[in-house]
Design a protein around this motif. Sequence first.
Motif, mmCIF file in Angstrom:
data_model
loop_
_atom_site.group_PDB
_atom_site.id
_atom_site.type_symbol
_atom_site.label_atom_id
_atom_site.label_comp_id
_atom_site.label_asym_id
_atom_site.label_seq_id
_atom_site.Cartn_x
_atom_site.Cartn_y
_atom_site.Cartn_z
ATOM 1 N N PRO A 1 0.840 -1.204 0.000
ATOM 2 C CA PRO A 1 0.000 0.000 0.000
ATOM 3 C C PRO A 1 0.873 1.251 0.000
ATOM 4 O O PRO A 1 2.102 1.170 -0.065
ATOM 5 N N VAL A 2 0.217 2.383 0.057
ATOM 6 C CA VAL A 2 0.902 3.674 0.102
ATOM 7 C C VAL A 2 1.183 4.013 1.567
ATOM 8 O O VAL A 2 0.337 3.781 2.437
ATOM 9 N N HIS A 3 2.347 4.571 1.832
ATOM 10 C CA HIS A 3 2.721 4.869 3.206
ATOM 11 C C HIS A 3 1.863 6.030 3.761
ATOM 12 O O HIS A 3 1.583 6.992 3.035
ATOM 13 N N PRO A 4 1.475 5.953 5.027
ATOM 14 C CA PRO A 4 0.646 7.024 5.600
ATOM 15 C C PRO A 4 1.238 8.418 5.433
ATOM 16 O O PRO A 4 0.506 9.386 5.174
ATOM 17 N N ALA A 5 2.539 8.543 5.551
ATOM 18 C CA ALA A 5 3.143 9.871 5.390
ATOM 19 C C ALA A 5 2.974 10.386 3.970
ATOM 20 O O ALA A 5 2.883 11.598 3.736
ATOM 21 N N CYS B 1 25.519 2.949 3.135
ATOM 22 C CA CYS B 1 26.406 4.067 2.782
ATOM 23 C C CYS B 1 25.575 5.256 2.323
ATOM 24 O O CYS B 1 24.344 5.199 2.290
ATOM 25 N N ALA B 2 26.247 6.323 1.960
ATOM 26 C CA ALA B 2 25.535 7.520 1.505
ATOM 27 C C ALA B 2 25.068 7.313 0.074
ATOM 28 O O ALA B 2 25.764 6.673 -0.722
ATOM 29 N N PRO B 3 23.908 7.866 -0.273
ATOM 30 C CA PRO B 3 23.401 7.722 -1.642
ATOM 31 C C PRO B 3 24.432 8.174 -2.679
ATOM 32 O O PRO B 3 24.581 7.549 -3.734
ATOM 33 N N ARG B 4 25.134 9.239 -2.337
ATOM 34 C CA ARG B 4 26.145 9.776 -3.250
ATOM 35 C C ARG B 4 27.132 8.716 -3.715
ATOM 36 O O ARG B 4 27.542 8.674 -4.881
ATOM 37 N N GLU B 5 27.513 7.838 -2.781
ATOM 38 C CA GLU B 5 28.545 6.851 -3.111
ATOM 39 C C GLU B 5 28.108 5.875 -4.199
ATOM 40 O O GLU B 5 28.948 5.262 -4.857
ATOM 41 N N GLU C 1 12.482 13.743 1.711
ATOM 42 C CA GLU C 1 12.736 14.692 2.798
ATOM 43 C C GLU C 1 12.426 13.978 4.116
ATOM 44 O O GLU C 1 11.307 13.521 4.330
ATOM 45 N N GLY C 2 13.394 13.837 4.969
ATOM 46 C CA GLY C 2 13.127 13.221 6.267
ATOM 47 C C GLY C 2 13.449 11.742 6.333
ATOM 48 O O GLY C 2 13.133 11.066 7.308
ATOM 49 N N ASN C 3 14.056 11.224 5.248
ATOM 50 C CA ASN C 3 14.659 9.888 5.324
ATOM 51 C C ASN C 3 13.694 8.710 5.318
ATOM 52 O O ASN C 3 14.114 7.563 5.493
ATOM 53 N N LEU C 4 12.417 8.958 5.076
ATOM 54 C CA LEU C 4 11.481 7.849 5.065
ATOM 55 C C LEU C 4 11.871 6.791 4.043
ATOM 56 O O LEU C 4 11.682 5.590 4.261
ATOM 57 N N GLU D 1 14.293 4.426 5.599
ATOM 58 C CA GLU D 1 13.650 3.644 6.674
ATOM 59 C C GLU D 1 12.753 2.547 6.091
ATOM 60 O O GLU D 1 12.780 1.399 6.547
ATOM 61 N N ASN D 2 11.980 2.910 5.089
ATOM 62 C CA ASN D 2 11.118 1.902 4.459
ATOM 63 C C ASN D 2 11.950 0.767 3.873
ATOM 64 O O ASN D 2 11.602 -0.409 3.997
ATOM 65 N N ALA D 3 13.030 1.136 3.221
ATOM 66 C CA ALA D 3 13.875 0.118 2.597
ATOM 67 C C ALA D 3 14.531 -0.767 3.656
ATOM 68 O O ALA D 3 14.666 -1.980 3.494
ATOM 69 N N ARG D 4 14.939 -0.146 4.752
ATOM 70 C CA ARG D 4 15.548 -0.947 5.827
ATOM 71 C C ARG D 4 14.559 -1.978 6.364
ATOM 72 O O ARG D 4 14.930 -3.123 6.621
ATOM 73 N N ALA D 5 13.315 -1.557 6.526
ATOM 74 C CA ALA D 5 12.296 -2.481 7.017
ATOM 75 C C ALA D 5 12.109 -3.641 6.042
ATOM 76 O O ALA D 5 12.022 -4.816 6.441
ATOM 77 N N ALA D 6 12.070 -3.327 4.767
ATOM 78 C CA ALA D 6 11.892 -4.375 3.756
ATOM 79 C C ALA D 6 13.096 -5.316 3.755
ATOM 80 O O ALA D 6 12.950 -6.550 3.748
ATOM 81 N N ASN D 7 14.294 -4.742 3.780
ATOM 82 C CA ASN D 7 15.500 -5.583 3.800
ATOM 83 C C ASN D 7 15.523 -6.468 5.047
ATOM 84 O O ASN D 7 15.875 -7.647 4.979
ATOM 85 N N ALA D 8 15.145 -5.892 6.177
ATOM 86 C CA ALA D 8 15.182 -6.658 7.432
ATOM 87 C C ALA D 8 14.281 -7.889 7.333
ATOM 88 O O ALA D 8 14.642 -8.991 7.769
ATOM 89 N N ALA D 9 13.122 -7.707 6.724
ATOM 90 C CA ALA D 9 12.228 -8.846 6.534
ATOM 91 C C ALA D 9 12.883 -9.896 5.653
ATOM 92 O O ALA D 9 12.778 -11.114 5.911
ATOM 93 N N ALA D 10 13.586 -9.434 4.633
ATOM 94 C CA ALA D 10 14.266 -10.386 3.739
ATOM 95 C C ALA D 10 15.370 -11.133 4.477
ATOM 96 O O ALA D 10 15.553 -12.344 4.301
ATOM 97 N N PHE D 11 16.093 -10.425 5.312
ATOM 98 C CA PHE D 11 17.194 -11.071 6.037
ATOM 99 C C PHE D 11 16.668 -12.144 6.990
ATOM 100 O O PHE D 11 17.299 -13.185 7.185
ATOM 101 N N ILE D 12 15.511 -11.871 7.581
ATOM 102 C CA ILE D 12 14.904 -12.889 8.468
ATOM 103 C C ILE D 12 14.670 -14.188 7.696
ATOM 104 O O ILE D 12 15.046 -15.271 8.132
ATOM 105 N N VAL D 13 14.098 -14.062 6.524
ATOM 106 C CA VAL D 13 13.813 -15.253 5.720
ATOM 107 C C VAL D 13 15.116 -15.899 5.253
ATOM 108 O O VAL D 13 15.284 -17.125 5.305
#
Lengths: 338, 338, 338, 338
Positions: free
Chosen positions: C11-15, C183-187, C248-251, C254-266
């Motif tokens: 779905p679309v994120h509440p923010a 890492c930083a997006p720039r890299e 703006e604000g790094n969401l 954060e969203n990607a980290r949550a998705a990756n974390a779920a993948a790492f669990i599996v």
Amino acid sequence: MINFCSDNVAPVHPAVWRALQAADEPDFPYGHDKLSSRLDTVFSELFGTDCIALAVGTGTAANCLALSVLAPPHGGIICHENAHIEVEEGGAPSFFTHGAKLILAEGEGAKLPVEVLERLLDSIQPHVHAVQAHAISISQATEFGRVYTLEELAALGALAERRQLRLHMDGARFANAVAGLGCAPRELVEHGIATLSFGCIKNGGLNAEALVVFDTSLADRLRYHRKRAGQLQSKGRYMAAQILALVEGNLWVENARAANAAAFIVAEACRDRLLHQVDANEVFLRMSVEEQRCLRRQGFMFFSRPATATSPEAGRFVMGWHITEDEAEALARAVAKL
Amino acid sequence: MINFCSDNVAPVHPAVWRALQAADEPDFPYGHDKLSSRLDTVFSELFGTDCIALAVGTGTAANCLALSVLAPPHGGIICHENAHIEVEEGGAPSFFTHGAKLILAEGEGAKLPVEVLERLLDSIQPHVHAVQAHAISISQATEFGRVYTLEELAALGALAERRQLRLHMDGARFANAVAGLGCAPRELVEHGIATLSFGCIKNGGLNAEALVVFDTSLADRLRYHRKRAGQLQSKGRYMAAQILALVEGNLWVENARAANAAAFIVAEACRDRLLHQVDANEVFLRMSVEEQRCLRRQGFMFFSRPATATSPEAGRFVMGWHITEDEAEALARAVAKL
Amino acid sequence: MINFCSDNVAPVHPAVWRALQAADEPDFPYGHDKLSSRLDTVFSELFGTDCIALAVGTGTAANCLALSVLAPPHGGIICHENAHIEVEEGGAPSFFTHGAKLILAEGEGAKLPVEVLERLLDSIQPHVHAVQAHAISISQATEFGRVYTLEELAALGALAERRQLRLHMDGARFANAVAGLGCAPRELVEHGIATLSFGCIKNGGLNAEALVVFDTSLADRLRYHRKRAGQLQSKGRYMAAQILALVEGNLWVENARAANAAAFIVAEACRDRLLHQVDANEVFLRMSVEEQRCLRRQGFMFFSRPATATSPEAGRFVMGWHITEDEAEALARAVAKL
Amino acid sequence: MINFCSDNVAPVHPAVWRALQAADEPDFPYGHDKLSSRLDTVFSELFGTDCIALAVGTGTAANCLALSVLAPPHGGIICHENAHIEVEEGGAPSFFTHGAKLILAEGEGAKLPVEVLERLLDSIQPHVHAVQAHAISISQATEFGRVYTLEELAALGALAERRQLRLHMDGARFANAVAGLGCAPRELVEHGIATLSFGCIKNGGLNAEALVVFDTSLADRLRYHRKRAGQLQSKGRYMAAQILALVEGNLWVENARAANAAAFIVAEACRDRLLHQVDANEVFLRMSVEEQRCLRRQGFMFFSRPATATSPEAGRFVMGWHITEDEAEALARAVAKL
């Protein structure tokens, strides 16, 4: 120096010159001349079926116009990974089809086996995310000098009908295939070929090929495509003259027979070096870079084929209509001495 | 019957035939032959400046390849509403440019006046919703037989530079313009022409035109475009032979002078019927449908121009290099008697 | 039922919803609104370098517009044979580039190794008969869930510079790659990336992607291409709102980290079934057709990967930003029990 | 400030917001969701005939995809010289049709009169040198706020059938036309419309238009075209939600009625300044540059129309669904005081 680089190094046949000059009087432009108006009839007789024949200036144009009516811009055309349209035409098929995709298949001798095509077709997901196959293009004779048998052509035709695909034949060396098979031209196209690039330039012509359209419902679109592609010559009578000189009176088959005969001389003499069976007028001979150099020093010109994962280094020798038996034998002797 | 329908009804000049047959020996294909390799030098000398010359098979191909490097697919090319590229090429400019738009302008005699262009350019909103002009294409001589003066060409060049537009010249009848102006070829192109379609076919050739590239930074792209458009002939030496036969030794200007002279004979005799001033080899004569029918019954062939809001019915008479003074005078007499 | 078919089932994120509704007042159309005008600045800050960001409606449009300025119609773009642009975009790259050719390369995990590219480039004959490579497109993260290391990106950048090729990055899962590398997006883009498809839709957005242009000389052409491709939305403020809410604000990270974390669990729980190392949010698990059926019966949705010559049958599980740890663990347990 | 620049400055309707958020749960991508699967049925009911409806992201995409199946690349599409596809879409029709030509016609109020079309069609030479007309595109309501009557539509349909031309309707403001005519939607399309761009964005939507296909034999090609054009959104359910919110329950007509009513208020009050009869939601008012400046100083935003050969300077005022009677009256009063 004898030049075996390609059959397009050949000069123009004397009978073609005579026809060209016989055409040298004022006449109406853009295909409305007396000679151009004979093309349809002459090819319909040659193939024993109603067809339309359009003169164009290059083999690339013949192939790509022929494809332009067989697949939509969003579609795909299956061809061999070594097909001329994939390897040697600078992206022209994409240009003439507005971006249709060449879907590549493998097969020995640059021929497309039916079972490979079946597997390939099965692997394409039938949804909008994948480019769907709409046509198959085969080369007869192939880029490796092989010729599809009549049985193979029948099987390809049946596959195309079963899968609702249109068939194109790149016949830059159609004459050599006909001469090699020793059969009627009709037999090569009667199993569903929609459009045929009928080669003349390599076979004694100057700069005209015939695009033969067996699915005549496509002819009107092709006439517009030809004009839009800058392939409708104003002095079209000089193109028709070349084509008629070759096709009326059987010169096209005689020239091809001569070229094939030269190839068979070399093939026979160099049997242990053959990379591909010689069915027409191209001979691929395994030879090291040093051997190639040695041949070139003796005045034989030809193209090199680099080694691949499955085949060693080789030289490609193509016989034009003008190559004499003596020249073929000279090559054979030189190879034997390497 | 005398055919004035177009200069492309003309036969091939004897000197061109001789050059063609002199080229008739094996040589390398695709422009790597001895004759093709001379084109750049010969045209650079002709124009007194470094340029590249590519042989192609039709005037449409020359024009459209020439345009293909002057405007991007999302851009526009300004041309006269009666320009050949707009009216007679079956949409080919759109094909070769991948959809660039022809932006139409008006002007007497199919010439583009600078002030019309200025107004047109001012009317294009400079945002992404509007197709922006990137180039201008002019015909020299024009489709109505007029010739831009050197002053007009200088003004167009200045406009193009000021507005950052590229310039193409459709020179299907460039020779007739040069002959008409009596000046050096260089003078017609030195004010910023980037690409020139240098016509040969209407002027004694068989089926080769020269695409002359003065902005040589465009030449590499054009070589790829030519191949991709199926315009790179394998037996390119026969195209180069035609072009060289015309350009080396001044035959191209002599042929054009002969054609222009025939036009001037008719123009002079039919002054009161002239629809356009005769600057080159085309003559437009006001005549009713009935008068046209009468002329045709006497064996004169020509195209009709329908009446428009601003001009009455007319016949178009184009003089090829082969039209004799006698033939021109016969036409003039027949018109006088109408 | 839990749907792991793709991260685009999310779905679309509440923010993002909040930002969309905050944009809900009249404003100027076609990118002239207050939000759209902030995009360039926000992305320039994000990447620490001047860049241009254009909002478009789909990932396919972002990729194909990005490619449309990197290769001419007659050129080629190298990509992995499993790249999304080759396999899943219905021929769109050919459409947007007017026929440029995708030149396919192999590599483990859908990554392009420099040495493979070198060999491929060496095999392309540098003449007009062959389509020349003009650009390389890489996916970061790849279609198989792998992430190029910074060293690999540097090596690709050096290759591209050495060979004068332009670089495109398909970043449909750029956020997941950044989160995975930590890492930083720039890299990820500083070694010569010219255009980046910056994915938002799979990562919490509704229907806006950002096309980020680091070679700002290309931006003007891209603006025209975007309009011409029907990708310039009149109510562009709602696209900008989505993108800004994520960036703006790094969401986005954060969203990607949550998705990756779920993948790492599996991945952690199913280590012995892993077809590819899990670097981001995609998990490919070897499992028989019967095992897949069993999982689906339990309510887990996912796509199947058929067996190939080199790999067995597998299931593809993609984690959206919305997949919870519980859901990931439920999947892991179910797989363990197979 | 009140913004009359366009109806696309309007916000999104509250009912559309509700529908969007109701769609906010995981579902299958690319049109395989529950909402998208309802589109065909809903539009078939709306029009009382079997049709297919495809969601796309912009009006330009809707128009150009709609045209992409009505004319081949070598063909032409007749439209008004002031049509949106000619004037405001940055060459997109040429892109989506691979170069088909827009053939321009004149007519009062941006409407195409049958007799003008007949003359135009008669003037196109039926040979390959001229681009042939294959389709006609009309805007309903037109770019000048006029609406074709049912009689005019019937006459256009008869012409199209007689001439074997396909018909497209640009219905960016189809709702306003239906509201203006006060008739059933079916009546606007039953005379041969093959494809309709059904506008939603200007009428309360966010970023979804419906491409309605009445000639359902074209739907399959269109689905491939939509994907290939990057217009198939992964989260397609949010497009379908917008469209369904407008179409199910008549909101689309109510919104259009409100917009038209606002236009009629202004038209009634400023009758002597009207440049075009007001049939829908656009009002063109003759006013000098000074008067325009004065209005803008009072906070009224609108676009200027420059004077042409046949009409004086004017302001264009477009009413969105959100413009209140008070706002319309405020404008009317301000104009009255000029």
